[in-house]
Design a protein around this motif. Structure first.
Motif, PDB file in Angstrom:
ATOM      1  N   GLU A 111      30.111  51.803  -9.018  1.00  0.00           N
ATOM      2  CA  GLU A 111      29.650  51.717 -10.530  1.00  0.00           C
ATOM      3  C   GLU A 111      28.317  51.475 -10.671  1.00  0.00           C
ATOM      4  O   GLU A 111      27.719  51.792 -11.729  1.00  0.00           O
ATOM      5  N   CYS A 112      27.538  51.060  -9.562  1.00  0.00           N
ATOM      6  CA  CYS A 112      26.215  50.713  -9.899  1.00  0.00           C
ATOM      7  C   CYS A 112      25.094  51.895 -10.339  1.00  0.00           C
ATOM      8  O   CYS A 112      25.619  52.865  -9.777  1.00  0.00           O
ATOM      9  N   ILE A 113      24.435  51.615 -11.646  1.00  0.00           N
ATOM     10  CA  ILE A 113      23.762  52.790 -12.019  1.00  0.00           C
ATOM     11  C   ILE A 113      22.142  52.497 -11.660  1.00  0.00           C
ATOM     12  O   ILE A 113      21.098  53.328 -12.365  1.00  0.00           O
ATOM     13  N   ASP A 114      21.928  51.699 -11.003  1.00  0.00           N
ATOM     14  CA  ASP A 114      20.590  51.097 -10.324  1.00  0.00           C
ATOM     15  C   ASP A 114      19.665  50.781 -11.250  1.00  0.00           C
ATOM     16  O   ASP A 114      18.415  51.388 -11.460  1.00  0.00           O
ATOM     17  N   CYS A 115      20.197  49.979 -12.484  1.00  0.00           N
ATOM     18  CA  CYS A 115      18.931  49.934 -13.538  1.00  0.00           C
ATOM     19  C   CYS A 115      18.197  48.731 -13.296  1.00  0.00           C
ATOM     20  O   CYS A 115      17.186  48.672 -13.830  1.00  0.00           O
ATOM     21  N   LYS A 116      18.702  47.811 -12.191  1.00  0.00           N
ATOM     22  CA  LYS A 116      17.801  47.010 -11.763  1.00  0.00           C
ATOM     23  C   LYS A 116      17.669  45.542 -12.654  1.00  0.00           C
ATOM     24  O   LYS A 116      16.826  44.669 -12.407  1.00  0.00           O
ATOM     25  N   ALA A 117      18.522  45.583 -13.809  1.00  0.00           N
ATOM     26  CA  ALA A 117      18.587  44.419 -14.516  1.00  0.00           C
ATOM     27  C   ALA A 117      18.941  43.255 -13.894  1.00  0.00           C
ATOM     28  O   ALA A 117      18.533  42.039 -14.212  1.00  0.00           O
ATOM     29  N   CYS A 118      19.780  43.387 -12.897  1.00  0.00           N
ATOM     30  CA  CYS A 118      20.161  42.146 -12.164  1.00  0.00           C
ATOM     31  C   CYS A 118      19.370  41.337 -11.168  1.00  0.00           C
ATOM     32  O   CYS A 118      19.396  40.037 -10.985  1.00  0.00           O
ATOM     33  N   VAL A 119      18.430  42.307 -10.828  1.00  0.00           N
ATOM     34  CA  VAL A 119      17.426  41.761  -9.640  1.00  0.00           C
ATOM     35  C   VAL A 119      16.492  40.609 -10.069  1.00  0.00           C
ATOM     36  O   VAL A 119      16.668  39.521  -9.356  1.00  0.00           O
ATOM     37  N   VAL A 175      23.895  40.582 -17.436  1.00  0.00           N
ATOM     38  CA  VAL A 175      22.971  41.371 -17.766  1.00  0.00           C
ATOM     39  C   VAL A 175      23.393  42.912 -17.298  1.00  0.00           C
ATOM     40  O   VAL A 175      22.702  43.897 -17.738  1.00  0.00           O
ATOM     41  N   CYS A 176      24.578  42.904 -16.503  1.00  0.00           N
ATOM     42  CA  CYS A 176      24.912  44.300 -15.771  1.00  0.00           C
ATOM     43  C   CYS A 176      25.617  44.932 -17.156  1.00  0.00           C
ATOM     44  O   CYS A 176      26.484  44.794 -17.515  1.00  0.00           O
ATOM     45  N   PRO A 177      25.067  46.383 -17.357  1.00  0.00           N
ATOM     46  CA  PRO A 177      25.692  47.207 -18.166  1.00  0.00           C
ATOM     47  C   PRO A 177      26.695  48.101 -17.703  1.00  0.00           C
ATOM     48  O   PRO A 177      27.259  48.849 -18.507  1.00  0.00           O
ATOM     49  N   ALA A 222      22.739  52.304  -4.588  1.00  0.00           N
ATOM     50  CA  ALA A 222      23.185  51.229  -5.339  1.00  0.00           C
ATOM     51  C   ALA A 222      22.530  50.083  -4.817  1.00  0.00           C
ATOM     52  O   ALA A 222      22.080  50.079  -3.728  1.00  0.00           O
ATOM     53  N   HIS A 223      22.765  48.870  -5.839  1.00  0.00           N
ATOM     54  CA  HIS A 223      22.297  47.811  -5.357  1.00  0.00           C
ATOM     55  C   HIS A 223      23.361  46.811  -4.662  1.00  0.00           C
ATOM     56  O   HIS A 223      24.528  47.066  -4.565  1.00  0.00           O
ATOM     57  N   VAL A 224      22.743  45.957  -3.777  1.00  0.00           N
ATOM     58  CA  VAL A 224      23.614  45.470  -2.761  1.00  0.00           C
ATOM     59  C   VAL A 224      23.445  43.828  -3.108  1.00  0.00           C
ATOM     60  O   VAL A 224      22.123  43.461  -3.211  1.00  0.00           O
TER      61      VAL A 224
END
Ligand code: SF4
Length: 90
Positions: free
Chosen positions: A39-47, A20-22, A2-4
């Motif tokens: 919940e995080c799907i590791d899409c990286k959109a937030c980074v 931007v988080c889906p 997951a992202h942190v």
């Protein structure tokens, strides 16, 4: 995985990431945002949206901030979700 959200978010809380988080992962307190690892799907959109580079994939979190992995899990469980952008703190 997951992202942190890590230390640089504290006192900034820009919230551009939220828009931007889906997967509706972000939770909020008075100083920072937190990502729910369930919940995080590791899409990286937030980074790239974070102006202070506070968001990392859990395996890439700098060593000085690895305690944030557990903190995100705990905070996300206890705090309300945020879905819309708010005025940044700084
Ligand atoms: Fe949301 Fe994607 Fe960021 Fe995870 S990586 S918090 S799903 S925007």
């Amino acid at each position: 995985m997951a992202h942190v959200v890590t230390e640089p978010c504290i006192g900034c809380r820009n919230t551009a990431c939220v828009e931007v988080c889906p997967a509706e992962c972000f939770h909020i307190d008075e100083q920072s945002l937190w990502i729910d690892p369930e919940e995080c799907i590791d899409c990286k959109a937030c980074v790239p949206e974070c102006p202070v580079d506070a968001i990392f994939l859990d395996v890439d979190v700098p060593e000085k901030w690895t305690h944030f992995i557990k903190l995100n899990e705990e905070k996300a469980e206890a705090l309300p979700l945020i879905f819309e952008r708010k005025e940044p703190l700084s």
